[in-house]
Write a protein that holds these residues in place. Structure first.
Motif, PDB file in Angstrom:
ATOM      1  N   LEU A 158      -6.939 -35.390 -43.527  1.00  0.00           N
ATOM      2  CA  LEU A 158      -6.981 -34.047 -42.944  1.00  0.00           C
ATOM      3  C   LEU A 158      -6.849 -34.094 -41.419  1.00  0.00           C
ATOM      4  CD1 LEU A 158      -9.728 -32.484 -45.213  1.00  0.00           C
ATOM      5  CD2 LEU A 158      -7.303 -31.884 -45.169  1.00  0.00           C
ATOM      6  N   ASP A 159      -7.466 -35.100 -40.771  1.00  0.00           N
ATOM      7  CA  ASP A 159      -7.340 -35.227 -39.309  1.00  0.00           C
ATOM      8  C   ASP A 159      -5.889 -35.417 -38.886  1.00  0.00           C
ATOM      9  OD1 ASP A 159     -10.022 -34.900 -38.778  1.00  0.00           O
ATOM     10  OD2 ASP A 159     -10.460 -37.052 -38.673  1.00  0.00           O
ATOM     11  N   LYS A 160      -5.126 -36.155 -39.672  1.00  0.00           N
ATOM     12  CA  LYS A 160      -3.720 -36.399 -39.347  1.00  0.00           C
ATOM     13  C   LYS A 160      -2.806 -35.304 -39.880  1.00  0.00           C
ATOM     14  CE  LYS A 160      -4.241 -41.311 -38.941  1.00  0.00           C
ATOM     15  NZ  LYS A 160      -3.677 -42.623 -39.182  1.00  0.00           N
ATOM     16  N   LYS A 161      -3.408 -34.272 -40.476  1.00  0.00           N
ATOM     17  CA  LYS A 161      -2.668 -33.128 -41.033  1.00  0.00           C
ATOM     18  C   LYS A 161      -1.614 -33.567 -42.057  1.00  0.00           C
ATOM     19  CE  LYS A 161      -3.355 -30.146 -37.017  1.00  0.00           C
ATOM     20  NZ  LYS A 161      -4.736 -30.223 -37.103  1.00  0.00           N
ATOM     21  N   ARG A 170     -14.677 -39.872 -48.988  1.00  0.00           N
ATOM     22  CA  ARG A 170     -14.853 -38.914 -47.884  1.00  0.00           C
ATOM     23  C   ARG A 170     -14.149 -39.397 -46.611  1.00  0.00           C
ATOM     24  NH1 ARG A 170     -18.075 -34.843 -48.887  1.00  0.00           N
ATOM     25  NH2 ARG A 170     -19.555 -34.964 -50.603  1.00  0.00           N
ATOM     26  N   ASP A 171     -14.247 -40.696 -46.335  1.00  0.00           N
ATOM     27  CA  ASP A 171     -13.590 -41.249 -45.143  1.00  0.00           C
ATOM     28  C   ASP A 171     -12.073 -41.080 -45.229  1.00  0.00           C
ATOM     29  OD1 ASP A 171     -16.084 -41.977 -44.210  1.00  0.00           O
ATOM     30  OD2 ASP A 171     -15.881 -44.098 -44.785  1.00  0.00           O
ATOM     31  N   ILE A 172     -11.522 -41.390 -46.392  1.00  0.00           N
ATOM     32  CA  ILE A 172     -10.072 -41.237 -46.578  1.00  0.00           C
ATOM     33  C   ILE A 172      -9.675 -39.770 -46.474  1.00  0.00           C
ATOM     34  CG2 ILE A 172      -8.193 -41.460 -48.248  1.00  0.00           C
ATOM     35  CD1 ILE A 172      -9.564 -44.049 -49.221  1.00  0.00           C
ATOM     36  N   ALA A 173     -10.446 -38.879 -47.104  1.00  0.00           N
ATOM     37  CA  ALA A 173     -10.142 -37.448 -47.066  1.00  0.00           C
ATOM     38  C   ALA A 173     -10.153 -36.921 -45.629  1.00  0.00           C
ATOM     39  CB  ALA A 173     -11.130 -36.670 -47.925  1.00  0.00           C
ATOM     40  N   ARG A 174     -11.154 -37.316 -44.845  1.00  0.00           N
ATOM     41  CA  ARG A 174     -11.217 -36.869 -43.447  1.00  0.00           C
ATOM     42  C   ARG A 174     -10.041 -37.397 -42.631  1.00  0.00           C
ATOM     43  NH1 ARG A 174     -15.424 -34.046 -42.025  1.00  0.00           N
ATOM     44  NH2 ARG A 174     -17.345 -34.133 -43.235  1.00  0.00           N
TER      45      ARG A 174
END
Length: 111
Positions: free
Chosen positions: A74-77, A67-71
């Motif tokens: 996504l945060d860095k687009k 989840r941390d990696i996925a966020r």
């Protein structure tokens, strides 16, 4: 007897042939040139370019890290979506031995 000038192509025909070959080459090379230019633009600017596609598979030791990696992705687009697939059975080499473990898989896609 034929005159030497009668065997030569009419003036301008060589230019026409070369122009047609240039156009044909450009049309046939367009997909390669477009892919290369998108890759080059993304590499130099660090900006994702629409029209290029990527899918990435990453195995994580547990769901929280996934989840941390996925966020972060996504945060860095860096991806348009990330799927977390729980409990993936993995076999891999570790220090010369075959190991087996349960991991969580991430599937990230950019369009």
């Amino acid at each position: 007897m034929d005159r030497p000038e009668s065997r030569c192509p009419p003036p301008g025909s060589l230019r026409l042939v070369l122009t047609c070959l240039l156009i044909l080459t450009a049309v046939l090379m367009y997909p390669v040139l477009r892919t290369f230019s998108l890759w080059l633009h993304s590499s130099l600017t660090g900006i994702y370019v629409s029209g290029s596609y990527s899918i990435v598979f990453v195995n994580c030791p547990n769901e929280q890290i996934a989840r941390d990696i996925a966020r972060a992705i996504l945060d860095k687009k860096m991806a348009s979506s990330v799927n977390i697939l729980p409990k993936t059975s993995s076999l891999y080499f570790w220090k010369g031995e075959i190991e087996e473990g349960i991991e969580v898989s991430l599937v990230g896609a950019s369009f």
